[in-house]
Design a protein around this motif. Structure first.
Motif, short mmCIF file in Angstrom:
data_model
loop_
_atom_site.label_atom_id
_atom_site.label_comp_id
_atom_site.label_asym_id
_atom_site.label_seq_id
_atom_site.Cartn_x
_atom_site.Cartn_y
_atom_site.Cartn_z
N MET A 178 0.86 -1.18 0.07
CA MET A 178 0.03 -0.02 -0.05
C MET A 178 0.95 1.38 -0.05
SD MET A 178 -2.95 0.98 2.80
CE MET A 178 -4.01 -0.48 2.39
N LYS A 179 0.45 2.12 -0.77
CA LYS A 179 1.23 3.46 -0.80
C LYS A 179 1.25 4.13 0.36
CE LYS A 179 0.47 4.55 -5.86
NZ LYS A 179 -0.15 5.27 -6.75
N PRO A 180 2.24 5.00 0.48
CA PRO A 180 2.53 5.71 1.98
C PRO A 180 1.39 6.67 2.11
CG PRO A 180 4.49 5.41 1.01
CD PRO A 180 3.72 4.73 0.21
N ALA A 181 0.83 7.30 0.91
CA ALA A 181 -0.14 8.19 0.97
C ALA A 181 -1.49 7.56 1.25
CB ALA A 181 -0.17 8.85 -0.53
N THR A 182 -1.56 6.46 0.84
CA THR A 182 -2.90 5.67 1.05
C THR A 182 -2.95 5.43 2.61
OG1 THR A 182 -2.91 4.69 -1.23
CG2 THR A 182 -4.23 3.79 0.52
N VAL A 183 -1.79 4.95 3.08
CA VAL A 183 -1.79 4.58 4.42
C VAL A 183 -2.14 5.84 5.28
CG1 VAL A 183 -0.28 3.75 6.40
CG2 VAL A 183 0.00 2.74 4.23
N PHE A 184 -1.46 6.87 4.99
CA PHE A 184 -1.86 8.34 5.45
C PHE A 184 -3.57 8.68 5.58
CE2 PHE A 184 -2.06 13.11 5.58
CZ PHE A 184 -1.47 13.19 6.59
N ILE A 185 -4.00 8.32 4.37
CA ILE A 185 -5.35 8.68 4.31
C ILE A 185 -6.22 7.81 5.01
CG2 ILE A 185 -7.16 8.88 2.68
CD1 ILE A 185 -5.23 9.72 0.55
N VAL A 186 -5.65 6.52 5.29
CA VAL A 186 -6.43 5.66 5.84
C VAL A 186 -6.47 5.82 7.55
CG1 VAL A 186 -6.68 3.23 6.46
CG2 VAL A 186 -6.73 3.68 4.13
N LEU A 187 -5.16 6.32 8.09
CA LEU A 187 -5.00 6.65 9.15
C LEU A 187 -5.90 7.89 9.74
CD1 LEU A 187 -1.20 6.18 10.26
CD2 LEU A 187 -3.09 5.02 11.19
N LEU A 188 -5.78 9.07 8.97
CA LEU A 188 -6.69 10.06 9.32
C LEU A 188 -8.14 9.63 9.10
CD1 LEU A 188 -4.83 13.12 7.96
CD2 LEU A 188 -4.68 12.21 10.09
N GLY A 189 -8.41 8.71 8.28
CA GLY A 189 -9.87 7.94 8.00
C GLY A 189 -10.12 7.67 9.43
N VAL A 190 -9.53 6.48 9.93
CA VAL A 190 -9.55 6.06 11.27
C VAL A 190 -9.91 7.03 12.46
CG1 VAL A 190 -8.82 4.57 12.94
CG2 VAL A 190 -8.53 3.96 10.52
N VAL A 191 -9.01 8.24 12.56
CA VAL A 191 -9.26 9.03 13.22
C VAL A 191 -10.75 9.76 13.17
CG1 VAL A 191 -8.64 11.28 14.14
CG2 VAL A 191 -6.93 9.69 13.30
N SER A 192 -11.08 10.12 12.00
CA SER A 192 -12.28 10.62 11.47
C SER A 192 -13.49 9.69 11.92
CB SER A 192 -12.25 10.92 10.07
OG SER A 192 -11.39 12.02 9.75
N LEU A 193 -13.11 8.44 11.82
CA LEU A 193 -14.20 7.29 12.13
C LEU A 193 -14.66 7.43 13.46
CD1 LEU A 193 -14.31 3.83 10.94
CD2 LEU A 193 -14.90 4.45 13.24
N PHE A 194 -13.64 7.38 14.48
CA PHE A 194 -13.95 7.68 15.70
C PHE A 194 -14.56 9.00 16.08
CE2 PHE A 194 -11.00 3.85 16.14
CZ PHE A 194 -12.03 3.09 16.56
N SER A 195 -13.75 9.89 15.57
CA SER A 195 -14.25 11.29 15.93
C SER A 195 -15.71 11.39 15.58
CB SER A 195 -13.61 12.47 15.09
OG SER A 195 -12.16 12.45 15.43
N ASP A 196 -16.05 10.92 14.31
CA ASP A 196 -17.50 11.26 13.70
C ASP A 196 -18.42 10.30 14.79
OD1 ASP A 196 -18.60 12.46 10.60
OD2 ASP A 196 -16.67 12.72 11.71
N MET A 197 -17.90 9.09 15.26
CA MET A 197 -18.64 8.35 15.99
C MET A 197 -19.16 9.12 17.31
SD MET A 197 -17.47 4.54 17.75
CE MET A 197 -17.23 4.01 15.89
N THR A 198 -18.09 10.00 17.73
CA THR A 198 -18.49 10.79 18.77
C THR A 198 -19.53 12.16 18.52
OG1 THR A 198 -16.26 10.41 19.42
CG2 THR A 198 -17.36 12.13 20.78
#
Length: 382
Positions: free
Chosen positions: A1-21
């Motif tokens: 997986m490209k580093p850019a994709t990993v970065f987007i996914v990591l921030l996506g997981v942050v947003s997942l829990f943030s939006d859950m809140t």
């Protein structure tokens, strides 16, 4: 997986829990304010003012990020304010303090969003603007779908508003932890952007401002969910247990729409955004004038519009603004959008107390009025 994709996914997981809140909280803030004694006008005003604060501060925070280069520091500070304001709602006893915390949550989001989107824009240059922002939004909305379901479960087991807000401390803590991990893994996200030949300008371009007008008009006509939920509760169309479920379903459609629209944005450009406006404009008559099932369908259309607004609208800014001005570009964009969202939400709240039919007409016409400007932007980009 490209580093850019990993970065987007990591921030996506942050947003997942943030939006859950905070989306869990948003699914019940309208009825919660009504429970604390607020009127429909107050609910519309509070929701609109919260959104305005949540966008107006982005003008300053975006400029500050570009000026200082402290994208990570500003992002982390914003998330702390954004997320910790939500569980604090479990402790309030009046609508005034609840309104302050709702606005603080929006202010925190304002502080961190331009910096985060600027960092995301660097990574999306490698995998496609539309797809990158669409992927992030889809993960974001998975959290937005799960959050209201958590609230529904709390209500199912005979919990109340306070118990629901208190439980949201868990995803808030997870989001902050993963964000700090991403910060140390990718200290310089700008290095992820591939070189491009964008024309450098002293200010933001003419096509950028025309685009801002179009999305501002669309935002002004878009009813915020607290007012929709207030209507559902007032006319007893949807029970308290079903209101967060409706919101969760809309968030699920939001996630799916973000991926689909993001993919086609990279293929077809702004045409897909125009298409989304036409589809989503039908949510108002269905939600405010129909029964249970038409309201459900209206919420799904509302989710389609939100998916477009949170993915391809952001992707377009990355196309229109050079990378060294991204923080400012996103800040100005979100401030203009938020100002019109605030004005529109306030008018919609006033119209609701006067005439629901007038609210529907105002909402539909204002959203559709954005289309000529989007067509103009599309022509200028070709």
């Amino acid at each position: 997986m490209k580093p850019a994709t990993v970065f987007i996914v990591l921030l996506g997981v942050v947003s997942l829990f943030s939006d859950m809140t905070y989306e869990a909280a948003r699914s019940i803030t309208g009825p919660f304010l009504a429970f604390l004694g607020a009127s429909a006008t107050l609910v519309g005003f509070i929701a609109g003012l919260g959104e305005f604060i949540g966008y107006a501060l982005r003008l300053f925070s975006g400029w500050l990020a570009d000026r200082t280069g402290k994208y990570w520091s500003i992002t982390i500070a914003g998330y702390l304010i954004n997320l910790l304001s939500v569980p604090a709602l479990a402790l309030v006893g009046g609508w005034q303090l609840a309104a302050m915390l709702i606005m603080a949550e929006r202010a925190g989001k304002a502080v961190r969003t331009p910096s985060r989107d600027a960092m995301l824009s660097h990574a999306t240059s490698q995998i496609g603007r539309g797809w990158g922002f669409g992927l992030h939004e889809a993960m974001d909305q998975i959290g937005a779908m799960l959050g209201p379901l958590i609230v529904a479960v709390v209500f199912y087991f005979h919990g109340g508003y306070r118990e629901a807000f208190a439980v949201l401390l868990i995803p808030a803590t997870l989001a902050i932890g993963i964000l700090i991990f991403a910060r140390f893994l990718y200290p310089s996200p700008r290095e992820l952007e591939i070189s491009n030949l964008q024309i450098q300008t002293k200010g933001l371009s003419k096509v950028y401002w025309i685009y801002l007008i179009s999305v501002a008009l669309n935002g002004a006509g878009y009813a915020d969910f607290p007012l929709i939920a207030y209507h559902f509760k007032k006319v007893s169309m949807v029970s308290e247990q079903w209101i967060p479920v409706f919101y969760a379903m809309a968030m699920g459609i939001d996630a799916l729409a973000a991926l689909i629209f993001g993919y086609f944005f990279d293929k077809k450009g702004l045409s897909i955004l125009i298409f989304s406006v036409i589809i989503s404009a039908g949510f108002a008559p269905l939600c405010f004038l129909g029964g249970f099932y038409s309201a459900l369908f209206g919420m799904l259309l509302w989710g389609v519009g939100m998916g477009a607004q949170e993915s391809i609208m952001r992707a377009t800014v990355a196309v229109l603004v050079p990378k060294q001005k991204r923080g400012t570009g996103y800040g100005v964009f979100n401030t203009g959008y938020g100002l019109f969202w605030f004005l529109g939400s306030t008018v919609l709240g006033l119209l609701y107390d006067f005439s629901v039919s007038a609210l529907v007409i105002f909402s539909v016409l204002l959203q559709l009025s954005s289309i000529p400007f989007l067509m103009r932007v599309r022509k200028m980009l070709h």
